[in-house]
Write a protein that holds these residues in place. Structure first.
Motif, mmCIF file in Angstrom:
data_model
loop_
_atom_site.group_PDB
_atom_site.id
_atom_site.type_symbol
_atom_site.label_atom_id
_atom_site.label_comp_id
_atom_site.label_asym_id
_atom_site.label_seq_id
_atom_site.Cartn_x
_atom_site.Cartn_y
_atom_site.Cartn_z
ATOM 1 N N ALA A 48 0.880 -1.224 0.101
ATOM 2 C CA ALA A 48 -0.179 -0.079 0.017
ATOM 3 C C ALA A 48 0.935 1.210 0.110
ATOM 4 O O ALA A 48 0.422 2.044 -0.765
ATOM 5 C CB ALA A 48 -0.858 -0.072 1.235
ATOM 6 N N ASN B 66 2.650 1.764 -3.329
ATOM 7 C CA ASN B 66 1.345 2.421 -4.490
ATOM 8 C C ASN B 66 1.317 4.003 -4.369
ATOM 9 O O ASN B 66 1.222 4.503 -5.154
ATOM 10 C CB ASN B 66 0.083 1.651 -4.134
ATOM 11 N N LEU C 170 -1.178 6.273 -5.502
ATOM 12 C CA LEU C 170 -2.906 5.871 -5.381
ATOM 13 C C LEU C 170 -2.845 5.471 -3.767
ATOM 14 O O LEU C 170 -1.839 4.974 -3.210
ATOM 15 C CB LEU C 170 -2.588 4.164 -6.014
ATOM 16 N N VAL D 283 -4.274 3.210 -0.856
ATOM 17 C CA VAL D 283 -4.689 1.861 -0.923
ATOM 18 C C VAL D 283 -4.939 1.213 0.542
ATOM 19 O O VAL D 283 -3.954 1.601 1.348
ATOM 20 C CB VAL D 283 -3.905 0.726 -1.722
ATOM 21 N N GLU E 254 -7.519 -4.154 0.354
ATOM 22 C CA GLU E 254 -7.120 -4.105 -1.128
ATOM 23 C C GLU E 254 -5.925 -4.509 -1.575
ATOM 24 O O GLU E 254 -5.283 -4.150 -2.787
ATOM 25 C CB GLU E 254 -7.259 -2.469 -1.364
ATOM 26 N N VAL E 255 -5.261 -5.174 -0.739
ATOM 27 C CA VAL E 255 -4.147 -6.103 -1.122
ATOM 28 C C VAL E 255 -4.139 -7.512 -1.025
ATOM 29 O O VAL E 255 -4.604 -7.853 0.203
ATOM 30 C CB VAL E 255 -2.896 -5.364 -0.171
ATOM 31 N N ARG F 243 -9.915 3.149 -11.242
ATOM 32 C CA ARG F 243 -9.607 2.587 -9.881
ATOM 33 C C ARG F 243 -10.404 1.368 -9.473
ATOM 34 O O ARG F 243 -9.840 0.498 -8.905
ATOM 35 C CB ARG F 243 -9.984 3.707 -8.788
ATOM 36 N N THR G 211 -2.900 -5.456 -6.222
ATOM 37 C CA THR G 211 -3.811 -4.222 -5.645
ATOM 38 C C THR G 211 -4.958 -4.061 -6.385
ATOM 39 O O THR G 211 -5.066 -4.032 -7.650
ATOM 40 C CB THR G 211 -2.836 -2.890 -5.682
ATOM 41 N N CYS G 212 -6.106 -4.042 -5.871
ATOM 42 C CA CYS G 212 -7.301 -3.690 -6.324
ATOM 43 C C CYS G 212 -8.446 -3.334 -5.371
ATOM 44 O O CYS G 212 -8.174 -3.232 -4.272
ATOM 45 C CB CYS G 212 -7.830 -5.076 -7.114
ATOM 46 N N ASP G 213 -9.582 -2.631 -5.947
ATOM 47 C CA ASP G 213 -10.540 -2.150 -5.237
ATOM 48 C C ASP G 213 -11.077 -3.115 -4.173
ATOM 49 O O ASP G 213 -11.044 -4.372 -4.501
ATOM 50 C CB ASP G 213 -11.574 -1.600 -5.748
ATOM 51 N N LYS G 214 -11.421 -2.669 -3.060
ATOM 52 C CA LYS G 214 -11.994 -3.781 -2.077
ATOM 53 C C LYS G 214 -13.451 -4.357 -2.564
ATOM 54 O O LYS G 214 -13.608 -5.471 -1.957
ATOM 55 C CB LYS G 214 -12.440 -2.752 -0.687
#
Length: 397
Positions: free
Chosen positions: A73, A76, A82, A84, A89-90, A221, A245-248
């Motif tokens: 995070a 990022n 970003l 995060v 989100e990881v 995002r 890494t991505c959105d929740k």
């Protein structure tokens, strides 16, 4: 007995395994497979070694140890701005290949379409097919590897669920431009789909080129799953530590896929990578600088030998045209002859194409090797080419 899985049964041994075995058989210098022949940072390795001895050797949290998720995070934020949430989100995986597979599993259903860009890493297509999804291939062509915008737009349709994008790109060495990424982002949003972003070479860019994650573009995002690799960033490919890494809204499905693939990843290696991601700016700048010097060393040597050397903006690899050498066979024949006769191994670029009529006169060389090894490889190729020039009918290939 009843037949086994049709797709896997029809899939041949990976070209990297084949060429590496051939290199070993003939005592060749292996510039085929993309792994460094030197270790990564000693502080990262010592941190992982120390972590074996402090009593945390049972199952770590499925999505990764807190130290590494927090480090991902922070990276990022540091490199791309970003924000995060490390808790939601990881997802840490056993390598980037698993990460890419988990991301595809997270969003694809049987019958969904997935856009893939050739040349492509050899696991992309089989995984899409194993999931019952339908690949839609769009080709980039050497020597410029320009994005064919009309063809890409035509590949998207009502059934498109995802695009798998690799930048910096293997084997092309291409870093996608801001304009190309904006075009892709517009297509993703217009067709309401997702992007799986293979960004393992994110810190390996040259000549002032900078990697731009698709996830940083407006509206992307929540649609992107961004994959990173400790193996590439810290020259520790055998550790097999990847991270998504991505959105929740996407992370739970990625985590469920990870649960059903490997469940978790060695905690001591994760903690070592966390130390690495916190290293100072000098390390990351030096990574590009040192690799650029190796790229230039090999590129100059190959050009002197007569290869047509294509530009490399990022990654571990140089793509070369061997036709100027007078070798008229295809790339598989060339790489085999190079390994058996010159004792140097490269990878035929047709291995990265799934559709027919792929360009078949290019070979990929890895330059993430010690300078002495690169020089020795060039010397072997020079001697081989000199012997071929002296032999009658050698140019037939």
């Amino acid at each position: 007995m009843k037949p086994q899985n049709d797709l896997l049964s029809a899939t041949g041994t990976t070209i990297f395994t084949v060429m590496s075995a051939l290199a070993t058989e003939h005592g060749a210098i292996n510039l085929g497979q993309g792994f460094p022949d030197y270790d990564g940072p000693s502080d990262v390795i010592h941190a992982a070694a120390a972590a074996l001895l402090d009593g945390r050797n049972q199952y770590p949290p499925m999505t990764g140890v807190p130290e590494l998720r927090e480090a991902v995070a922070a990276a990022n934020r540091r490199f791309y701005g970003l924000e995060v949430d490390p808790k939601t989100e990881v997802v840490v995986t056993s390598g980037a290949t698993e990460a890419i597979t988990a991301c595809l599993m997270a969003v694809l259903n049987p019958g969904d379409e997935c856009v893939l860009i050739e040349p492509l890493y050899d696991t992309y297509l089989p995984v899409v097919k194993l999931l019952g999804a339908i690949p839609r291939l769009v080709r980039l062509s050497p020597p410029k590897w320009e994005l064919p915008r009309a063809e890409l737009a035509a590949a998207f349709g009502p059934k498109t669920k995802a695009i798998l994008l690799n930048t910096p790109m293997n084997p092309a060495g291409k870093v996608f431009t801001a304009a190309e990424l904006a075009f892709i982002a517009d297509l993703v949003q217009r067709h309401d789909c997702y992007a799986v972003c293979d960004e393992v070479y994110e810190h390996l860019t040259f000549d002032g080129w900078k990697h731009i994650p698709l996830m940083t573009l407006p509206g992307m995002r929540e649609r992107c799953m961004r994959v990173g690799s400790a193996g590439k960033t810290f020259s520790l490919t055998g550790w097999k530590i990847g991270y998504v890494t991505c959105d929740k809204s996407l992370a739970p499905n990625v985590a469920k896929a990870h649960q059903n693939l490997t469940f978790t990843t060695p905690p001591n290696l994760q903690r070592g990578v966390a130390v690495g991601l916190a290293k100072g700016d000098a390390y990351f700048a030096g990574l590009s600088t040192s690799l650029q010097a190796k790229r230039d060393r090999l590129a100059a040597g190959l050009a002197k030998l007569g290869f047509g050397v294509l530009p490399t903006q990022g990654s571990y690899f140089i793509t070369t045209d061997f036709r100027p050498l007078g070798f008229m066979g295809d790339d598989v024949a060339f790489c085999r002859a190079l390994t058996v006769e010159a004792k140097v191994t490269a990878i035929p670029v047709t291995a990265f194409y799934a559709s027919g009529d792929a360009p078949n006169h290019y070979a990929r060389f890895a330059f993430c090797k010690a300078d002495a090894l690169l020089d020795a490889a060039l010397e072997r190729m020079a001697a081989w080419l000199a012997a071929r020039a002296a032999a009658p009918n050698a140019a037939a290939g």
